[in-house]
Design a protein around this motif. Sequence first.
Motif, PDB file in Angstrom:
ATOM      1  N   VAL A   1      -7.120 -11.642   9.655  1.00 49.62           N
ATOM      2  CA  VAL A   1      -6.336 -12.777   9.153  1.00 49.62           C
ATOM      3  C   VAL A   1      -5.989 -12.578   7.676  1.00 49.62           C
ATOM      4  CG1 VAL A   1      -6.357 -15.258   8.704  1.00 49.62           C
ATOM      5  CG2 VAL A   1      -7.280 -14.377  10.844  1.00 49.62           C
ATOM      6  N   GLY A   2      -6.948 -12.103   6.872  1.00 53.02           N
ATOM      7  CA  GLY A   2      -6.683 -11.880   5.454  1.00 53.02           C
ATOM      8  C   GLY A   2      -5.638 -10.806   5.218  1.00 53.02           C
ATOM      9  N   ALA A   3      -5.722  -9.707   5.984  1.00 54.10           N
ATOM     10  CA  ALA A   3      -4.732  -8.646   5.848  1.00 54.10           C
ATOM     11  C   ALA A   3      -3.349  -9.125   6.274  1.00 54.10           C
ATOM     12  CB  ALA A   3      -5.154  -7.434   6.676  1.00 54.10           C
ATOM     13  N   PHE A   4      -3.305  -9.927   7.330  1.00 52.67           N
ATOM     14  CA  PHE A   4      -2.026 -10.479   7.779  1.00 52.67           C
ATOM     15  C   PHE A   4      -1.443 -11.409   6.731  1.00 52.67           C
ATOM     16  CE2 PHE A   4       0.319 -13.851  10.076  1.00 52.67           C
ATOM     17  CZ  PHE A   4       1.350 -13.071  10.589  1.00 52.67           C
ATOM     18  N   PHE A   5      -2.303 -12.186   6.081  1.00 49.22           N
ATOM     19  CA  PHE A   5      -1.850 -13.080   5.022  1.00 49.22           C
ATOM     20  C   PHE A   5      -1.245 -12.277   3.872  1.00 49.22           C
ATOM     21  CE2 PHE A   5      -3.265 -16.412   1.698  1.00 49.22           C
ATOM     22  CZ  PHE A   5      -2.009 -16.996   1.731  1.00 49.22           C
ATOM     23  N   GLY A   6      -1.925 -11.204   3.481  1.00 47.21           N
ATOM     24  CA  GLY A   6      -1.383 -10.349   2.425  1.00 47.21           C
ATOM     25  C   GLY A   6      -0.058  -9.732   2.821  1.00 47.21           C
ATOM     26  N   LEU A   7       0.047  -9.309   4.064  1.00 41.97           N
ATOM     27  CA  LEU A   7       1.295  -8.734   4.567  1.00 41.97           C
ATOM     28  C   LEU A   7       2.437  -9.739   4.465  1.00 41.97           C
ATOM     29  CD1 LEU A   7       2.852  -6.479   6.115  1.00 41.97           C
ATOM     30  CD2 LEU A   7       2.013  -7.518   8.221  1.00 41.97           C
ATOM     31  N   CYS A   8       2.163 -10.982   4.852  1.00 42.39           N
ATOM     32  CA  CYS A   8       3.200 -12.024   4.801  1.00 42.39           C
ATOM     33  C   CYS A   8       3.643 -12.284   3.361  1.00 42.39           C
ATOM     34  CB  CYS A   8       2.678 -13.313   5.437  1.00 42.39           C
ATOM     35  SG  CYS A   8       2.442 -13.243   7.221  1.00 42.39           S
ATOM     36  N   LEU A   9       2.677 -12.499   2.468  1.00 39.48           N
ATOM     37  CA  LEU A   9       3.017 -12.839   1.088  1.00 39.48           C
ATOM     38  C   LEU A   9       3.800 -11.723   0.409  1.00 39.48           C
ATOM     39  CD1 LEU A   9      -0.099 -14.604  -0.502  1.00 39.48           C
ATOM     40  CD2 LEU A   9       2.110 -15.600   0.051  1.00 39.48           C
ATOM     41  N   VAL A  10       3.307 -10.502   0.523  1.00 38.56           N
ATOM     42  CA  VAL A  10       3.946  -9.399  -0.192  1.00 38.56           C
ATOM     43  C   VAL A  10       5.322  -9.095   0.380  1.00 38.56           C
ATOM     44  CG1 VAL A  10       3.781  -6.943  -0.762  1.00 38.56           C
ATOM     45  CG2 VAL A  10       1.763  -8.398  -0.924  1.00 38.56           C
ATOM     46  N   SER A  11       5.439  -9.050   1.699  1.00 43.51           N
ATOM     47  CA  SER A  11       6.734  -8.711   2.297  1.00 43.51           C
ATOM     48  C   SER A  11       7.794  -9.758   1.995  1.00 43.51           C
ATOM     49  CB  SER A  11       6.586  -8.535   3.815  1.00 43.51           C
ATOM     50  OG  SER A  11       6.155  -9.736   4.430  1.00 43.51           O
TER      51      SER A  11
ATOM     52  N   VAL B   1     -14.224  -2.144   3.444  1.00 43.16           N
ATOM     53  CA  VAL B   1     -13.229  -1.965   4.511  1.00 43.16           C
ATOM     54  C   VAL B   1     -11.992  -2.822   4.258  1.00 43.16           C
ATOM     55  CG1 VAL B   1     -12.791  -2.232   6.983  1.00 43.16           C
ATOM     56  CG2 VAL B   1     -15.000  -1.359   6.191  1.00 43.16           C
ATOM     57  N   PHE B   2     -12.193  -4.066   3.850  1.00 39.97           N
ATOM     58  CA  PHE B   2     -11.065  -4.968   3.623  1.00 39.97           C
ATOM     59  C   PHE B   2     -10.204  -4.475   2.467  1.00 39.97           C
ATOM     60  CE2 PHE B   2      -9.341  -9.098   1.937  1.00 39.97           C
ATOM     61  CZ  PHE B   2      -8.503  -9.355   3.015  1.00 39.97           C
ATOM     62  N   GLY B   3     -10.830  -4.010   1.389  1.00 41.64           N
ATOM     63  CA  GLY B   3     -10.059  -3.460   0.277  1.00 41.64           C
ATOM     64  C   GLY B   3      -9.215  -2.280   0.711  1.00 41.64           C
ATOM     65  N   LEU B   4      -9.770  -1.434   1.569  1.00 38.34           N
ATOM     66  CA  LEU B   4      -9.022  -0.278   2.068  1.00 38.34           C
ATOM     67  C   LEU B   4      -7.825  -0.713   2.898  1.00 38.34           C
ATOM     68  CD1 LEU B   4      -8.641   2.745   2.614  1.00 38.34           C
ATOM     69  CD2 LEU B   4     -10.295   2.524   4.499  1.00 38.34           C
ATOM     70  N   VAL B   5      -8.027  -1.677   3.787  1.00 40.14           N
ATOM     71  CA  VAL B   5      -6.936  -2.137   4.662  1.00 40.14           C
ATOM     72  C   VAL B   5      -5.803  -2.749   3.836  1.00 40.14           C
ATOM     73  CG1 VAL B   5      -6.311  -3.779   6.472  1.00 40.14           C
ATOM     74  CG2 VAL B   5      -8.426  -2.461   6.662  1.00 40.14           C
ATOM     75  N   VAL B   6      -6.144  -3.618   2.889  1.00 41.93           N
ATOM     76  CA  VAL B   6      -5.118  -4.254   2.054  1.00 41.93           C
ATOM     77  C   VAL B   6      -4.388  -3.203   1.228  1.00 41.93           C
ATOM     78  CG1 VAL B   6      -4.711  -5.871   0.159  1.00 41.93           C
ATOM     79  CG2 VAL B   6      -6.326  -6.460   1.976  1.00 41.93           C
ATOM     80  N   ASP B   7      -5.121  -2.239   0.706  1.00 39.86           N
ATOM     81  CA  ASP B   7      -4.511  -1.167  -0.081  1.00 39.86           C
ATOM     82  C   ASP B   7      -3.545  -0.341   0.767  1.00 39.86           C
ATOM     83  OD1 ASP B   7      -3.970   0.497  -2.210  1.00 39.86           O
ATOM     84  OD2 ASP B   7      -5.848   1.611  -2.084  1.00 39.86           O
ATOM     85  N   LEU B   8      -3.937  -0.012   1.985  1.00 44.04           N
ATOM     86  CA  LEU B   8      -3.062   0.749   2.877  1.00 44.04           C
ATOM     87  C   LEU B   8      -1.772  -0.014   3.174  1.00 44.04           C
ATOM     88  CD1 LEU B   8      -5.678   2.175   5.411  1.00 44.04           C
ATOM     89  CD2 LEU B   8      -4.202   3.518   3.907  1.00 44.04           C
ATOM     90  N   ILE B   9      -1.911  -1.307   3.455  1.00 40.52           N
ATOM     91  CA  ILE B   9      -0.731  -2.118   3.775  1.00 40.52           C
ATOM     92  C   ILE B   9       0.211  -2.190   2.575  1.00 40.52           C
ATOM     93  CG2 ILE B   9       0.037  -4.472   4.280  1.00 40.52           C
ATOM     94  CD1 ILE B   9      -2.471  -4.791   6.003  1.00 40.52           C
ATOM     95  N   ALA B  10      -0.355  -2.505   1.401  1.00 39.45           N
ATOM     96  CA  ALA B  10       0.480  -2.705   0.217  1.00 39.45           C
ATOM     97  C   ALA B  10       1.101  -1.403  -0.272  1.00 39.45           C
ATOM     98  CB  ALA B  10      -0.337  -3.343  -0.897  1.00 39.45           C
ATOM     99  N   THR B  11       0.372  -0.302  -0.166  1.00 39.48           N
ATOM    100  CA  THR B  11       0.849   0.957  -0.739  1.00 39.48           C
ATOM    101  C   THR B  11       1.765   1.722   0.207  1.00 39.48           C
ATOM    102  OG1 THR B  11      -1.182   1.152  -2.049  1.00 39.48           O
ATOM    103  CG2 THR B  11       0.140   3.137  -1.776  1.00 39.48           C
ATOM    104  N   TYR B  12       1.311   1.930   1.435  1.00 40.95           N
ATOM    105  CA  TYR B  12       2.044   2.821   2.335  1.00 40.95           C
ATOM    106  C   TYR B  12       2.958   2.085   3.314  1.00 40.95           C
ATOM    107  CZ  TYR B  12      -0.813   6.588   0.515  1.00 40.95           C
ATOM    108  OH  TYR B  12      -1.398   7.506  -0.322  1.00 40.95           O
ATOM    109  N   TRP B  13       2.602   0.876   3.689  1.00 42.97           N
ATOM    110  CA  TRP B  13       3.458   0.130   4.606  1.00 42.97           C
ATOM    111  C   TRP B  13       4.588  -0.558   3.841  1.00 42.97           C
ATOM    112  CZ3 TRP B  13       1.308  -3.677   8.878  1.00 42.97           C
ATOM    113  CH2 TRP B  13       2.379  -4.143   9.653  1.00 42.97           C
ATOM    114  N   LEU B  14       4.219  -1.258   2.768  1.00 44.72           N
ATOM    115  CA  LEU B  14       5.208  -2.069   2.056  1.00 44.72           C
ATOM    116  C   LEU B  14       5.759  -1.403   0.796  1.00 44.72           C
ATOM    117  CD1 LEU B  14       3.400  -5.528   2.347  1.00 44.72           C
ATOM    118  CD2 LEU B  14       5.238  -4.645   3.782  1.00 44.72           C
ATOM    119  N   ASP B  15       5.254  -0.251   0.413  1.00 43.67           N
ATOM    120  CA  ASP B  15       5.711   0.448  -0.801  1.00 43.67           C
ATOM    121  C   ASP B  15       5.653  -0.452  -2.027  1.00 43.67           C
ATOM    122  OD1 ASP B  15       6.252   2.889   0.440  1.00 43.67           O
ATOM    123  OD2 ASP B  15       8.250   2.249   1.049  1.00 43.67           O
ATOM    124  N   GLY B  16       4.615  -1.292  -2.092  1.00 49.56           N
ATOM    125  CA  GLY B  16       4.503  -2.227  -3.207  1.00 49.56           C
ATOM    126  C   GLY B  16       3.594  -1.764  -4.318  1.00 49.56           C
ATOM    127  N   ILE B  17       2.879  -0.646  -4.120  1.00 49.49           N
ATOM    128  CA  ILE B  17       2.002  -0.074  -5.133  1.00 49.49           C
ATOM    129  C   ILE B  17       2.299   1.422  -5.198  1.00 49.49           C
ATOM    130  CG2 ILE B  17      -0.395   0.387  -5.797  1.00 49.49           C
ATOM    131  CD1 ILE B  17      -1.236  -2.114  -4.322  1.00 49.49           C
TER     132      ILE B  17
END
Length: 675
Positions: free
Chosen positions: A14-24, A516-532
């Motif tokens: 749920v937290g990773a999905f929330f980050g995905l929504c906000l950043v995207s 684990v959560f830090g890794l997942v959020v980092d992967l989403i923000a960096t490689y999925w969304l190109d935000g970092i």
Amino acid sequence: MKKSLVALVTVGVVGAFFGLCLVSALQLLEPRDMPFGVTGPSPVVDAVKSKLSLDVTTYSSEADLTQAAEDGDIYGGYIPGSSSDKLVTVPAKSFFGEVYVRGGFADAAKKNDRTFTTTVIAPLPTSDRTGSVAGLLLLPTLIGGYLYASMMFPYARAASAWRRVAILLGFSIVIAVITGVVAGPVTGAVPASYVWPLLPCFALVTATVALAAVGIQAVLGKAGSLVVAVAFIMVGGAGAGGAGVALLPTYWQHIGAVLPPRYAIELYRNVRYFDGHNILPSIAVLLAYGLAGLALLLVMERRRAAKNQPAHAGAATEATTDTGAEATADGPAETRRRFVPKNLVAPVLLAVLVTTLFALNYMSAGHEPVANDMPFGVVGSTSLAEDAQGDLFSLKITEYPDQASATDAMNRGQIYGALIASDSSNEVIVVPSISDLSPLDIAANFEKAAKSAGTITVTAYTPTPLAPKDPFALVLAALMVPLLVGGYMATALLTNAMGSAWSRWRGLWLVGFAVVFGLVVDLIATYWLDGIPTASFWIVWPIMSLIVVTVSLFAAVLRRLLGPLGILVTVMLFMQFGNPSSGGSNGVPYLPPFWRDLGPFLPPRNGYDLLRNTVYFGGNGIGQALTVLLAYTLITGGILFFLEWYRPQELSVPGVDKETAASAASVSVPVGPLP
């Protein structure tokens, strides 16, 4: 062990999905089919359309175009003339939308040798200078409605549907009044003349969300709380369009159009700035959601009554107990029923308190971002930096001997920009990676001051290039929210899963989750969304994990000492005081004095500074931030270790159980991308 693992996986997903929504939703705010008016063909408009995505409507006259702008139908307009043209901007429709319109048409007109004058319709006042008030008003009304339904769920299921609805409507009125008082007399974000017409809007939004949530809970039970939190808070908030619907990615424009938050913001904005035009669609959608929730509640109430028909006597006793009435010799209990039953008083008061803090803290911290003592460098002898300052823009000036010294200060994140003055020219350098708002303010104020002092050029400088899909440096600030939420939600649900606040291995569980959560959020923000930037991936991971473990261990200690109330205290400290005082993407100089002074003592400010300075300023200036986070982590970790072995008795607070605390924590987050 299985329950603990399931709880942490749930929080992580749920937290990773929330980050995905906000950043995207937030990372690329730019026009996408933005409604725009013209009165005729123009090479200037054609040039702008080649760079900005505009949905152009041709009006028969200037008066018609102006009326459309006054009604809030368009984000701006262009009126070609014989010798000079006219540009119409509508900043109240979108602050960032106006920035794109002004910049795009200024460049296009210059290239086509055209001049234009600018007419501003629905200007933003100083009290709402970035147009964020509509989004800030959404916080207490949206979260308040769901918070009521979620916190009432463990206590109110035995109460009759109509009694629950009556309490709900009373709660909505209270929240509306609180929101109006905070936005009006307390903070001055909304003029008094607009508070009165907004009050019924606040009540409508709160009641709509509460009714819809109660209805879904009636069908799905506990799972209904999660469904509504995801749909209304996470997805609906991200697609609400606080910064302007037409600046959202296209898919978020479509997603937001089917959920209440979008219509709540449009209702507030149109009442405040557009004389109530086009509010009927918003009212209709909100009413439809509320009535649908009421219908679901009544249907499920009827079904429950039918199932319990044989146990009529027992049910009557339960209902009497639920209302808090007691039969005595002085008269029947029916005549002395309380409007709010005793077992609902504490949850109702907690919901009001949490909602009030959302209204007061976020509104006071963010409605009027004005630069105060912004660190700024000057090279050369000039009075231009002093001339550029005023009541709404002040600088803390440091003089440097040469441009190389000023550039080094910018590389370290010590100043927000610099003026390089010489006999022949004046160059202003801005740093977009340190603040999304300061480059606009610096450029505007220096260009205004330079009108009487000669020409000036504005240059953007980023010590480390911004990520491909984060041109305004918004992503790191947006990611702080899911990191904070993931931290205290992990503690809340892990404790619930273990069935006790005591466990010698709780700290290790939380550390493992943070990694684990830090890794997942980092992967989403960096490689999925190109935000970092990808070069920062490996250093960002441990920083994110440190932020999560800091919050989770702090929450675990308070949970152990204060019982379920400890989770609520953590939420208030981190989300309702720490997050507003972090400075976020605007930067610390834009905070009012109270919030500026509070931030250094709390993890959110230090966590964001650590992330930003590590990614974009070569790790300079992170000493204090890292020290504060490590101090919180080590101290709370040591206290937790002691408590788990000592096992002091857990504090019990009437009306606040573990379900109530978890429910409050799950929705106690700012919603939607706010400028």
